[in-house]
Write a protein that holds these residues in place. Sequence first.
Motif, PDB file in Angstrom:
ATOM      1  N   GLY A   7      29.881  53.238  27.732  1.00  8.01           N
ATOM      2  CA  GLY A   7      31.171  53.921  27.579  1.00  8.01           C
ATOM      3  C   GLY A   7      30.997  55.316  27.009  1.00  8.01           C
ATOM      4  N   ARG A  31      31.040  54.429  33.633  1.00  5.97           N
ATOM      5  CA  ARG A  31      31.399  54.114  35.032  1.00  5.97           C
ATOM      6  C   ARG A  31      32.125  55.254  35.731  1.00  5.97           C
ATOM      7  NH1 ARG A  31      35.997  49.514  33.696  1.00  5.97           N
ATOM      8  NH2 ARG A  31      37.414  50.899  32.589  1.00  5.97           N
ATOM      9  N   ARG A  32      32.735  56.147  34.967  1.00  4.69           N
ATOM     10  CA  ARG A  32      33.445  57.272  35.571  1.00  4.69           C
ATOM     11  C   ARG A  32      32.471  58.429  35.798  1.00  4.69           C
ATOM     12  NH1 ARG A  32      39.250  56.076  35.156  1.00  4.69           N
ATOM     13  NH2 ARG A  32      39.432  58.149  36.001  1.00  4.69           N
ATOM     14  N   ASN A  43      45.364  62.353  25.151  1.00  4.32           N
ATOM     15  CA  ASN A  43      46.176  61.796  24.061  1.00  4.32           C
ATOM     16  C   ASN A  43      46.842  62.922  23.265  1.00  4.32           C
ATOM     17  OD1 ASN A  43      44.222  62.738  22.231  1.00  4.32           O
ATOM     18  ND2 ASN A  43      43.079  60.834  22.314  1.00  4.32           N
ATOM     19  N   ALA A  44      47.643  62.548  22.268  1.00  2.73           N
ATOM     20  CA  ALA A  44      48.414  63.557  21.537  1.00  2.73           C
ATOM     21  C   ALA A  44      47.524  64.473  20.700  1.00  2.73           C
ATOM     22  CB  ALA A  44      49.446  62.872  20.648  1.00  2.73           C
ATOM     23  N   CYS A 250      30.914  50.487  23.508  1.00  2.79           N
ATOM     24  CA  CYS A 250      31.986  51.446  23.171  1.00  2.79           C
ATOM     25  C   CYS A 250      32.863  51.590  24.417  1.00  2.79           C
ATOM     26  CB  CYS A 250      31.412  52.820  22.842  1.00  2.79           C
ATOM     27  SG  CYS A 250      30.192  52.850  21.550  1.00  2.79           S
ATOM     28  N   ALA A 251      33.151  50.474  25.068  1.00  3.64           N
ATOM     29  CA  ALA A 251      33.779  50.540  26.396  1.00  3.64           C
ATOM     30  C   ALA A 251      35.293  50.402  26.326  1.00  3.64           C
ATOM     31  CB  ALA A 251      33.168  49.482  27.296  1.00  3.64           C
ATOM     32  N   ALA A 254      37.657  47.713  28.214  1.00  4.72           N
ATOM     33  CA  ALA A 254      36.772  46.856  29.023  1.00  4.72           C
ATOM     34  C   ALA A 254      35.739  46.131  28.165  1.00  4.72           C
ATOM     35  CB  ALA A 254      36.073  47.707  30.081  1.00  4.72           C
ATOM     36  N   LEU A 258      32.927  42.822  28.900  1.00  8.44           N
ATOM     37  CA  LEU A 258      31.470  42.992  28.770  1.00  8.44           C
ATOM     38  C   LEU A 258      30.878  41.975  27.794  1.00  8.44           C
ATOM     39  CD1 LEU A 258      31.236  46.895  28.600  1.00  8.44           C
ATOM     40  CD2 LEU A 258      30.246  45.446  30.365  1.00  8.44           C
ATOM     41  N   GLY A 273      50.708  54.337  27.029  1.00  8.77           N
ATOM     42  CA  GLY A 273      51.536  55.461  26.595  1.00  8.77           C
ATOM     43  C   GLY A 273      51.421  56.557  27.635  1.00  8.77           C
ATOM     44  N   ALA A 354      45.836  53.929  28.296  1.00 12.95           N
ATOM     45  CA  ALA A 354      45.925  52.594  27.685  1.00 12.95           C
ATOM     46  C   ALA A 354      45.248  52.620  26.322  1.00 12.95           C
ATOM     47  CB  ALA A 354      45.246  51.583  28.591  1.00 12.95           C
ATOM     48  N   ARG A 355      46.016  52.399  25.278  1.00 13.90           N
ATOM     49  CA  ARG A 355      45.381  52.310  23.952  1.00 13.90           C
ATOM     50  C   ARG A 355      44.649  50.975  23.871  1.00 13.90           C
ATOM     51  NH1 ARG A 355      50.753  53.772  23.431  1.00 13.90           N
ATOM     52  NH2 ARG A 355      51.195  55.825  22.571  1.00 13.90           N
ATOM     53  N   HIS A 379      40.074  50.823  18.871  1.00 12.47           N
ATOM     54  CA  HIS A 379      40.654  51.842  17.982  1.00 12.47           C
ATOM     55  C   HIS A 379      42.136  52.109  18.243  1.00 12.47           C
ATOM     56  CE1 HIS A 379      36.343  52.357  17.535  1.00 12.47           C
ATOM     57  NE2 HIS A 379      36.569  52.998  16.403  1.00 12.47           N
ATOM     58  N   SER A 381      45.766  53.080  18.677  1.00  8.30           N
ATOM     59  CA  SER A 381      46.514  54.333  18.782  1.00  8.30           C
ATOM     60  C   SER A 381      45.859  55.469  17.995  1.00  8.30           C
ATOM     61  CB  SER A 381      47.941  54.124  18.267  1.00  8.30           C
ATOM     62  OG  SER A 381      47.876  53.670  16.944  1.00  8.30           O
ATOM     63  N   GLY A 383      42.213  56.309  18.010  1.00 11.10           N
ATOM     64  CA  GLY A 383      40.787  56.418  18.306  1.00 11.10           C
ATOM     65  C   GLY A 383      40.200  57.793  18.063  1.00 11.10           C
TER      66      GLY A 383
HETATM   67  C1  LIG Z   1      49.727  58.351  24.912  1.00 10.28           C
HETATM   68  C2  LIG Z   1      48.604  58.230  23.914  1.00 10.28           C
HETATM   69  C3  LIG Z   1      48.586  59.057  22.802  1.00 10.28           C
HETATM   70  C4  LIG Z   1      47.574  58.938  21.855  1.00 10.28           C
HETATM   71  N1  LIG Z   1      47.555  59.790  20.785  1.00 10.28           N
HETATM   72  C5  LIG Z   1      46.555  59.703  19.869  1.00 10.28           C
HETATM   73  C6  LIG Z   1      46.519  60.595  18.768  1.00 10.28           C
HETATM   74  O1  LIG Z   1      47.364  61.466  18.617  1.00 10.28           O
HETATM   75  N2  LIG Z   1      45.506  60.465  17.868  1.00 10.28           N
HETATM   76  C7  LIG Z   1      44.542  59.481  17.991  1.00 10.28           C
HETATM   77  O2  LIG Z   1      43.691  59.373  17.120  1.00 10.28           O
HETATM   78  N3  LIG Z   1      44.542  58.641  19.044  1.00 10.28           N
HETATM   79  C8  LIG Z   1      45.525  58.715  19.985  1.00 10.28           C
HETATM   80  N4  LIG Z   1      45.543  57.858  21.057  1.00 10.28           N
HETATM   81  C9  LIG Z   1      44.522  56.777  21.126  1.00 10.28           C
HETATM   82  C10 LIG Z   1      43.170  57.261  21.626  1.00 10.28           C
HETATM   83  O3  LIG Z   1      43.347  58.018  22.795  1.00 10.28           O
HETATM   84  C11 LIG Z   1      42.261  56.046  21.899  1.00 10.28           C
HETATM   85  O4  LIG Z   1      42.210  55.228  20.769  1.00 10.28           O
HETATM   86  C12 LIG Z   1      40.837  56.498  22.229  1.00 10.28           C
HETATM   87  O5  LIG Z   1      40.835  57.393  23.298  1.00 10.28           O
HETATM   88  C13 LIG Z   1      39.941  55.299  22.563  1.00 10.28           C
HETATM   89  O6  LIG Z   1      38.663  55.802  22.855  1.00 10.28           O
HETATM   90  P1  LIG Z   1      37.522  54.879  23.467  1.00 10.28           P
HETATM   91  O7  LIG Z   1      36.319  55.703  23.604  1.00 10.28           O
HETATM   92  O8  LIG Z   1      37.446  53.597  22.705  1.00 10.28           O
HETATM   93  O9  LIG Z   1      38.102  54.438  24.900  1.00 10.28           O
HETATM   94  P2  LIG Z   1      37.995  55.221  26.286  1.00 10.28           P
HETATM   95  O10 LIG Z   1      38.287  56.654  26.119  1.00 10.28           O
HETATM   96  O11 LIG Z   1      38.809  54.457  27.255  1.00 10.28           O
HETATM   97  O12 LIG Z   1      36.471  55.100  26.641  1.00 10.28           O
HETATM   98  C14 LIG Z   1      35.861  53.896  27.096  1.00 10.28           C
HETATM   99  C15 LIG Z   1      34.937  54.291  28.216  1.00 10.28           C
HETATM  100  O13 LIG Z   1      34.183  53.164  28.611  1.00 10.28           O
HETATM  101  C16 LIG Z   1      34.002  53.249  30.014  1.00 10.28           C
HETATM  102  N5  LIG Z   1      33.675  51.905  30.515  1.00 10.28           N
HETATM  103  C17 LIG Z   1      34.437  50.803  30.441  1.00 10.28           C
HETATM  104  N6  LIG Z   1      33.812  49.774  31.019  1.00 10.28           N
HETATM  105  C18 LIG Z   1      32.616  50.215  31.439  1.00 10.28           C
HETATM  106  C19 LIG Z   1      31.537  49.609  32.128  1.00 10.28           C
HETATM  107  N7  LIG Z   1      31.559  48.312  32.470  1.00 10.28           N
HETATM  108  N8  LIG Z   1      30.464  50.370  32.424  1.00 10.28           N
HETATM  109  C20 LIG Z   1      30.426  51.701  32.083  1.00 10.28           C
HETATM  110  N9  LIG Z   1      31.433  52.312  31.454  1.00 10.28           N
HETATM  111  C21 LIG Z   1      32.519  51.592  31.123  1.00 10.28           C
HETATM  112  C22 LIG Z   1      35.331  53.762  30.518  1.00 10.28           C
HETATM  113  O14 LIG Z   1      35.223  54.306  31.801  1.00 10.28           O
HETATM  114  C23 LIG Z   1      35.688  54.763  29.453  1.00 10.28           C
HETATM  115  O15 LIG Z   1      35.275  56.073  29.772  1.00 10.28           O
HETATM  116  C24 LIG Z   1      46.536  57.947  22.032  1.00 10.28           C
HETATM  117  C25 LIG Z   1      46.535  57.138  23.173  1.00 10.28           C
HETATM  118  C26 LIG Z   1      47.554  57.273  24.110  1.00 10.28           C
HETATM  119  C27 LIG Z   1      47.517  56.398  25.339  1.00 10.28           C
END
Ligand SMILES: Cc1cc2nc3c(=O)[nH]c(=O)nc-3n(C[C@H](O)[C@H](O)[C@H](O)COP(=O)(O)OP(=O)(O)OC[C@H]3O[C@@H](n4cnc5c(N)ncnc54)[C@H](O)[C@@H]3O)c2cc1C
Length: 417
Positions: A7, A31-32, A43-44, A250-251, A254, A258, A273, A354-355, A379, A381, A383
Amino acid sequence: MKIAIVGAGIIGVTTAWELVSDGHEVSVFERRGAAAEESSFANAGVVAPGYVTPWAAPGMRAKVLRSLLSPHGAIKLRWPLNSRDLGWMSRWQKACKLETYLANRARMQRLAFYSRTRLHEVTEARELSYERSDGYLVLLRSKREKKLVQPGLEVLRAAGSVFREVDADEARRIEPALNTDTELAGAIHLPEDEVANCRQFALLLKWEAEALGAQFHFNCDIAPIHRAAPTSISLASGSQPLRFDAVVVCAGLASATLLRPLGLRIPLAPVYGHSISAPIRESLNAPRSAVMDERYKVAISRLGQRVRVAGGAEIGGSLSSMNASAVQTLYKVLHDWFPGAATLQSGVQQWKGARPMLPDGPPVLGASGVPGVWLNLGHGSSGWALSCGSARVVADLIGGRDAGVDLEGLGVERLVQ
Ligand SMILES: Cc1cc2nc3c(=O)[nH]c(=O)nc-3n(C[C@H](O)[C@H](O)[C@H](O)COP(=O)(O)OP(=O)(O)OC[C@H]3O[C@@H](n4cnc5c(N)ncnc54)[C@H](O)[C@@H]3O)c2cc1C
């Protein structure tokens, strides 16, 4: 150590950076086609540690019901809910008990303050330049809202947040473009909080990690982890397994899939959101930093030459179908506060994300219980606000060091039923 990270959202990228800085040989699989393409995309951008709090809070049930009855309500349920969402909601409701909420809030805020410090350290050390502005203003439309927010101010005090209650005139001095036609009873100003472009930061830090030797492999959809060889990685489409000394999951959303073959049942659910990002038409009419409309739970952020409006919480539904009424609420709130700030006729980016939310609130950091498999996920809302601290914690634990913050209640054990 030779370490694989699955991730490359904000959590995977910050983890890669911390681990490669510690001298590990790091490979990231995503994966992307690029980093921060999913939840971390638009995000915000708010980093306000005192406002980092579980959504599982006392009174939430009534809030959900009220919200469902209002066209611009912050929370929406999309029927039919599947069994995962129903199970998640039942655990969420249990976590709304006052003492559970207070404990989870303290855990999240400890990590959030630690994380903000780490964000600043990394930014300064690497001289990273990304879209950011100082200060966060919570707008209270009515006297009733001013009253309702009082217990929350106790929370901010207890958390050590620097803030001031300001009247409408003072709020308008802080954000001079606020529309005078919209009723404003007062505001909470948090000068030490900030808003910043999460995706931009992720892309910059990825380059920094690469410069230290981290390797990013895109378009690699990784298969669920095998119980027999948990530190080996292979493609979902089938490939020779690659062996590592450790794997960090850190996915985001998903992660649950895993980890399932390892017997770990992580109760993650998507809480959707939306955001709209539009070019600024006239700087003087735009926000200087970030404001949060407390009534609609919508944030309006200044990100360089764009304004971003984000909010809403949708349980059920899917990522592929935009919720038109949720998007309309974003336009309404933008128009209420900053009419004329942005060009809305063309060039508007609409996004649904998707949070990755655990029912009780805090993320899961650290050992999975399976040797060599580490977790940095859930993480919800916050992250972006929690990313730099979470990554440092996981790197310290992998390196056999004590973490720089109390980790009570942030391990996976709490989720095992
Ligand atoms: C509308 C909205 C507003 C928000 N505002 C805030 C804010 O103001 N402040 C704040 O702190 N947070 C905010 N958030 C929350 C924050 O965006 C998320 O908590 C954070 O982006 C999560 O990060 P992540 O790396 O865990 O997930 P992601 O960014 O989803 O990263 C996970 C990655 O894993 C990859 N992956 C998944 N499965 C696999 C696989 N099998 N093989 C390879 N890769 C894979 C995915 O493609 C993805 O790139 C907001 C969220 C939303 C939706």
